[in-house]
Structures are given as structure tokens and as C-alpha cells.
Design a protein around this motif. Structure first.
Motif, PDB file in Angstrom:
ATOM      1  N   PRO A  97      37.463  44.716  34.748  1.00  3.13           N
ATOM      2  CA  PRO A  97      37.522  43.400  34.098  1.00  3.13           C
ATOM      3  C   PRO A  97      38.320  43.468  32.801  1.00  3.13           C
ATOM      4  CG  PRO A  97      35.310  44.316  33.980  1.00  3.13           C
ATOM      5  CD  PRO A  97      36.103  45.230  34.833  1.00  3.13           C
ATOM      6  N   GLY A 105      34.650  32.961  33.975  1.00  3.99           N
ATOM      7  CA  GLY A 105      34.890  34.125  34.815  1.00  3.99           C
ATOM      8  C   GLY A 105      36.050  34.969  34.315  1.00  3.99           C
ATOM      9  N   ASN A 106      36.013  36.219  34.689  1.00  2.96           N
ATOM     10  CA  ASN A 106      37.042  37.140  34.240  1.00  2.96           C
ATOM     11  C   ASN A 106      38.289  37.039  35.100  1.00  2.96           C
ATOM     12  OD1 ASN A 106      38.437  39.794  33.837  1.00  2.96           O
ATOM     13  ND2 ASN A 106      36.734  40.015  32.416  1.00  2.96           N
ATOM     14  N   LYS A 107      39.433  36.933  34.451  1.00  8.38           N
ATOM     15  CA  LYS A 107      40.668  36.713  35.204  1.00  8.38           C
ATOM     16  C   LYS A 107      41.073  37.901  36.063  1.00  8.38           C
ATOM     17  CE  LYS A 107      42.368  33.103  32.293  1.00  8.38           C
ATOM     18  NZ  LYS A 107      42.697  33.026  30.867  1.00  8.38           N
ATOM     19  N   ALA A 108      40.491  39.043  35.802  1.00 11.30           N
ATOM     20  CA  ALA A 108      40.808  40.194  36.643  1.00 11.30           C
ATOM     21  C   ALA A 108      40.439  39.931  38.097  1.00 11.30           C
ATOM     22  CB  ALA A 108      40.100  41.441  36.110  1.00 11.30           C
ATOM     23  N   PHE A 109      39.568  38.964  38.297  1.00 13.27           N
ATOM     24  CA  PHE A 109      39.197  38.621  39.676  1.00 13.27           C
ATOM     25  C   PHE A 109      40.408  38.186  40.477  1.00 13.27           C
ATOM     26  CE2 PHE A 109      36.680  37.585  43.210  1.00 13.27           C
ATOM     27  CZ  PHE A 109      37.011  36.317  43.672  1.00 13.27           C
ATOM     28  N   LYS A 110      41.348  37.500  39.818  1.00 10.77           N
ATOM     29  CA  LYS A 110      42.556  37.062  40.533  1.00 10.77           C
ATOM     30  C   LYS A 110      43.343  38.276  41.011  1.00 10.77           C
ATOM     31  CE  LYS A 110      43.189  32.879  37.888  1.00 10.77           C
ATOM     32  NZ  LYS A 110      44.051  31.797  37.489  1.00 10.77           N
TER      33      LYS A 110
END
Lengths: 139, 150
Positions: A97, A105-110
Motif C-alpha cells: 500500500p 481506499g489505498n490507490k495501490a489497489f489499482k
């Protein structure tokens, strides 16, 4: 419970046939989110498949009545799917993350999601269809 | 391809950074398609739930925790969980007439539940964790399975 026929990418224009051997004629389309106003024919399809899906979920539920997880013997042909999910989990380690304010939400999810599709796209076709079902290559 | 589309939607929304029952549904639709295509059969339903679905839920929980995904949509109407629905449906089925959980209040006996937690989906739900429990959902087992699918 929210009506499941209104959610998700179910495409009302599919003309699926459940008899095996008829899949060659089927045109696979990419599902799109349909808005509620539909032609009556599409509505009928959705109702029909809505029922099939409910039956499916009910049968899934019935299959685990009074059963505990450890008493279930693993199925060989589900192995590829299991390992696909496993590799997605491992992917999380590769995409930590981002440090950011934790409000949303954390953009690392994208990033994770993009990688997940990358990793699984050629594999998905292969693992989901598996060698036993090589007839379904057009999926 | 169709299967990949359902697969892609199964883990959360990358635009809104949320996860909810719609994503769970997408995964089930994927399984449904595999079933329709004859790639899995009835004999494997048990494995689909106990192995595939459970693994999927573990993945989504890890994703939610790692990337702080918010619940999508309004608060779950059953008051069970903002993210998932099916673990309760499947989990409840496992526990029907179960010896250990005879009284609905046994669910809160952490020691007894801890011993069998790995075996039962229901016990893995966040509802079960001490810091999540609240009086409004004290004994959800009593509501279980009655019209839950409808």
C-alpha cells in the motif's frame, strides 16, 4: 436482500444454451452493466437466468449442509483455479500500500488490480478452461 | 472475453476503491458460468464452496485490509456485514444441527469456537471477532436460512 438481478455485469442479451454441444453457435459478448429499462425480451432472459443463478447458489449451499471444510476432498480440476487465486494473493506482497492519508481506499489497489489482470489474462483462459476441456478454446 | 470480465469485477472497484456484495456476486457469476459451460459439475459444488470460495474470501479480506477498501453501497440490510453476504449463507448451512453450536449464544464462546474455527466458514466472519461484535447482531444464527436466499 438487494435484488441480485439489478446488480453486476449480467448482460441481458445473452442467448445461452445449457445443453452442451451448442456452445459453438453462441456469441460471447463482453458483459456490460445494464440499466433497469430494458426490452421485455431481455427482461425475460434476465428473469430466467436470475432463477438459474438462484438455484445454483441454493445448490451450492445445500452441498455444504452439515459439512465441515476438512472433510471435503480437494478436486483435481479445480487446482488451476485455486492456484490462480493463490497467485493473486501473493501479488499483494508485490504491491504494498502507498503511504497516504487513510481516509479512503489505498490507490495501490489499482496497481494490484492491473497486475492481477495481467497475470491472469493469458492464464485465465488456460486455467479456467484447463486441458481437459480444450474444446472450449474459443472462450 | 466474458469469463475474464466477471473475473475482473470480482475483487473490488478500482475506481472507487470499494468492495461489496456486487463483487462477491461477480465471482459467483464466474462460477455459475463455469458450471453452465460444463467445466465444473455438481459433484464439485462442495469443493467450490469449501475450497474455491473460501480461498476467494480470504483473498478479498486481505485486499480489503491491505488497501483499505471501503464497503460499496448502503449498509447491508441484514445487519450482518457490509462487505459479504454468502459466507453467512454457506456458513450457516454448515452449522445446521451442529453439536457444538447447539445454542445460538455458543457462538460467543471463544474457546470452543476457536477450536473449530478453521472448519467452518461462519466462524471466520468478522462478526465473530471480539472487537466487531455488537449487541444488535448478537445471535444471527437464529435468523439463519429462513428466507435468506429470497
Amino acid at each position: 436482500m438487494k435484488s441480485k438481478s439489478e446488480e453486476g455485469p449480467l448482460d441481458g442479451t445473452l442467448e445461452l444454451s445449457t445443453a452442451s454441444g451448442k456452445w459453438e453457435k453462441h456469441v460471447f459478448v463482453k458483459p456490460e452493466k445494464k440499466i433497469r429499462s430494458q426490452e421485455s425480451l431481455e427482461q425475460f432472459s434476465r428473469k430466467k437466468y436470475f432463477n438459474y443463478i438462484m438455484i445454483f447458489v441454493t445448490e451450492l449451499q445445500a452441498s455444504v449442509f452439515k459439512r465441515c471444510i476438512s472433510s471435503t476432498i480437494p478436486a483435481e480440476n479445480l487446482e488451476p483455479l485455486m492456484s490462480l487465486i493463490g497467485s493473486l494473493e501473493n501479488l499483494i506482497n508485490d504491491v504494498p500500500p502507498l503511504t497516504q492519508p487513510m481516509r479512503f481506499g489505498n490507490k495501490a489497489f489499482k496497481t494490484w488490480h492491473a497486475k492481477a489482470l495481467e497475470v491472469s489474462s493469458p492464464e485465465t483462459q488456460k486455467t479456467l478452461t484447463s486441458q481437459i476441456f480444450s474444446d472450449f478454446f474459443w472462450i | 472475453m466474458e469469463l475474464v470480465a466477471y473475473f475482473s469485477e470480482s475483487f473490488g472497484s478500482e475506481d472507487k476503491l470499494v468492495y461489496g456484495t456486487a463483487h462477491e456476486l461477480s465471482f459467483v457469476l464466474l462460477l455459475f458460468c463455469l458450471n453452465e459451460l460444463g467445466l465444473v459439475g455438481r459433484a464439485q459444488y462442495e469443493q467450490l464452496v469449501h475450497h474455491v470460495f473460501v480461498k476467494y474470501i480470504k483473498l478479498t479480506r486481505k485486499l480489503r485490509m491491505t488497501y483499505s477498501l471501503e464497503p460499496s453501497g448502503p449498509k447491508e440490510s441484514w445487519g450482518l456485514d457490509n462487505y459479504n453476504f454468502l459466507p453467512f449463507l454457506f456458513g450457516g448451512a454448515q452449522l445446521i444441527n451442529n453439536e457444538i453450536t447447539k445454542n445460538p449464544s455458543d457462538i460467543h464462546d471463544e474457546i470452543a469456537m476457536g477450536k473449530i474455527a478453521d472448519d467452518f466458514i461462519y466462524l471466520g466472519n468478522p462478526l465473530f471477532y471480539p472487537f466487531y461484535s455488537s449487541s444488535s447482531v448478537r445471535n444471527p444464527l437464529q435468523k439463519k436460512d429462513v428466507g435468506l436466499v429470497g
